[in-house]
Design a protein around this motif. Structure first.
Motif, short mmCIF file in Angstrom:
data_model
loop_
_atom_site.label_atom_id
_atom_site.label_comp_id
_atom_site.label_asym_id
_atom_site.label_seq_id
_atom_site.Cartn_x
_atom_site.Cartn_y
_atom_site.Cartn_z
N ALA A 178 7.83 1.74 3.20
CA ALA A 178 8.76 2.87 3.30
C ALA A 178 8.16 4.15 2.69
O ALA A 178 8.42 5.26 3.18
CB ALA A 178 10.07 2.52 2.59
N ASP A 179 7.33 3.99 1.66
CA ASP A 179 6.72 5.16 1.00
C ASP A 179 5.72 5.86 1.91
O ASP A 179 5.55 7.09 1.82
CB ASP A 179 6.00 4.73 -0.29
N THR A 199 -2.48 -1.12 12.69
CA THR A 199 -1.54 -0.61 13.69
C THR A 199 -0.62 -1.72 14.18
O THR A 199 0.60 -1.52 14.32
CB THR A 199 -2.31 0.01 14.87
N GLN A 200 -1.20 -2.88 14.45
CA GLN A 200 -0.40 -4.01 14.93
C GLN A 200 0.67 -4.39 13.91
O GLN A 200 1.83 -4.63 14.27
CB GLN A 200 -1.31 -5.21 15.21
N ARG A 201 0.30 -4.42 12.64
CA ARG A 201 1.27 -4.79 11.60
C ARG A 201 2.37 -3.74 11.47
O ARG A 201 3.55 -4.08 11.37
CB ARG A 201 0.55 -4.97 10.25
N LEU A 202 2.00 -2.46 11.49
CA LEU A 202 3.00 -1.39 11.38
C LEU A 202 3.96 -1.41 12.56
O LEU A 202 5.18 -1.23 12.39
CB LEU A 202 2.32 -0.04 11.25
N LEU A 203 3.43 -1.64 13.75
CA LEU A 203 4.30 -1.70 14.93
C LEU A 203 5.26 -2.86 14.84
O LEU A 203 6.43 -2.76 15.26
CB LEU A 203 3.44 -1.80 16.20
N MET A 204 4.79 -3.99 14.28
CA MET A 204 5.68 -5.15 14.08
C MET A 204 6.81 -4.80 13.12
O MET A 204 7.91 -5.36 13.21
CB MET A 204 4.89 -6.34 13.55
N LEU A 205 6.54 -3.87 12.21
CA LEU A 205 7.56 -3.43 11.25
C LEU A 205 8.41 -2.29 11.80
O LEU A 205 9.24 -1.73 11.09
CB LEU A 205 6.89 -3.01 9.94
N GLY A 206 8.15 -1.94 13.07
CA GLY A 206 8.92 -0.88 13.70
C GLY A 206 8.44 0.52 13.37
O GLY A 206 9.19 1.49 13.50
N ILE A 207 7.19 0.63 12.94
CA ILE A 207 6.64 1.93 12.54
C ILE A 207 5.44 2.26 13.42
O ILE A 207 4.50 1.47 13.52
CB ILE A 207 6.18 1.90 11.06
N GLU A 208 5.47 3.42 14.05
CA GLU A 208 4.31 3.89 14.81
C GLU A 208 3.56 4.89 13.95
O GLU A 208 4.08 5.97 13.63
CB GLU A 208 4.73 4.55 16.11
N ASP A 254 4.59 -4.68 0.43
CA ASP A 254 5.24 -5.41 1.51
C ASP A 254 4.47 -5.32 2.83
O ASP A 254 5.03 -5.51 3.90
CB ASP A 254 6.68 -4.90 1.72
N PHE A 255 3.17 -5.05 2.74
CA PHE A 255 2.36 -4.97 3.96
C PHE A 255 2.11 -6.36 4.53
O PHE A 255 2.11 -6.58 5.73
CB PHE A 255 1.04 -4.25 3.67
N ASP A 256 1.87 -7.33 3.62
CA ASP A 256 1.85 -8.75 3.97
C ASP A 256 0.91 -9.09 5.12
O ASP A 256 1.26 -9.81 6.05
CB ASP A 256 3.27 -9.21 4.31
N THR A 257 -0.30 -8.58 5.05
CA THR A 257 -1.33 -8.99 6.00
C THR A 257 -2.68 -8.89 5.33
O THR A 257 -2.86 -8.09 4.40
CB THR A 257 -1.29 -8.16 7.30
N THR A 258 -3.63 -9.70 5.76
CA THR A 258 -4.96 -9.71 5.15
C THR A 258 -6.02 -9.70 6.24
O THR A 258 -5.75 -9.96 7.40
CB THR A 258 -5.17 -10.97 4.28
N ARG A 259 -7.24 -9.41 5.82
CA ARG A 259 -8.39 -9.53 6.71
C ARG A 259 -9.19 -10.76 6.30
O ARG A 259 -9.55 -10.90 5.13
CB ARG A 259 -9.29 -8.29 6.63
#
Length: 286
Positions: A178-179, A199-208, A254-259
């Motif tokens: 949100a920040d 980008t894929q993760r943000l889109l999944m969260l409804g954020i472009e 709360d990004f909750d993704t890793t490489r």
């Protein structure tokens, strides 16, 4: 512990003779005795019963012989395999720029294999070179791995947000989605693995994400962030090495993704051989 101690122990146990071991290893008998005593001191147990007729294994010695003999044989096989690679061929290893710079730089000098590194900007490019036979193995983003090729995960890492310290969020210890959802982003081109994942993760969260600046491969993306062009998100292996004191990297709670970085190879034998060297648990930053 010196593996030579173990070799002396195994040979003495097999021949039941210190003098025979001394002859076969071309070492003095006192030297063999000293090595075995060192081994016994290390383990805190007696390994042989000694008499004028020779030596016999204790129960502890018999257990050690059973367990250590195959280990020594495996070490000898590894050595022979390494010598084969060292003397007969060059290994071409591909890597992403961040992996080549911050991970491989510590490891390549230790390799006993004749290895050259080819750096490519994307995992897709590395995979293409691998399939074409121009690479023998590569370190790529796991999301791009080909199930038809041998692969093994090396390590996973989180992504962190990077700000200029003058940014309103620059002094925070952590941030949330949100920040940063309305912040202008600085990214590499769309083919970049990191950009695709973010980008894929943000889109999944409804954020472009609002991309304010697209930086060409090879350009210094952190310089644009420091200049105030926007914020970016990068893997931890990169943010751990920020050299510009005007920048700061903070976790996104709360990004909750890793490489995940995997080694992928054209053959299982080569892949497993390289993994012995590339296992990151062996290499820690000082």
């Amino acid at each position: 512990m010196d593996t030579q101690w173990l070799k002396s122990f195994v040979m003495t146990a097999q021949h039941k003779s210190l003098s025979k071991t001394s002859e076969l290893l071309n070492l003095s008998q006192p030297a063999i005795s000293k090595q075995i005593r060192k081994l016994e001191e290390t383990y805190g147990v007696a390994l042989f019963y000694r008499s004028t007729q020779g030596v016999e294994l204790t129960k502890a010695g018999a257990m050690l012989l059973e367990r250590i003999h195959p280990v020594l044989m495996d070490l000898e096989l590894i050595y022979k395999e390494l010598q084969d690679f060292k003397s007969t061929q060059k290994i071409w290893l591909g890597a992403l720029p961040s992996i080549a710079t911050y991970f491989l730089r510590r490891i390549i000098p230790t390799l006993e294999i004749n290895t050259d590194v080819m750096v490519c900007n994307t995992s897709a490019e590395l995979l293409s070179w691998l399939k074409a036979g121009k690479l023998d193995a590569a370190l790529i983003d796991k999301r791009s791995a080909d199930t038809h090729l041998w692969s093994k995960d090396l390590f996973s890492e989180p992504y962190l947000a990077v700000f200029s310290r003058s940014h309103p969020l620059g002094e925070r210890q952590c941030v949330s989605i949100a920040d940063i959802k309305d912040e202008p982003f600085v990214f590499y081109p769309e083919s970049c693995d990191v950009r695709q994942c973010i980008t894929q993760r943000l889109l999944m969260l409804g954020i472009e994400p609002k991309v304010s600046t697209e930086v060409s491969f090879g350009d210094f993306i952190l310089g644009y962030v420091a200049a105030g062009a926007g914020i970016t998100i990068l893997p931890k292996i990169v943010t751990d090495h920020l050299s510009d004191v005007s920048l700061t990297a903070v976790p996104i709670i709360d990004f909750d993704t890793t490489r995940t970085i995997s080694i992928i190879a054209r053959s299982e034998k080569l892949g497993k051989l390289l993994y012995r060297y590339l296992d990151p648990s062996v290499y820690k930053e000082s």
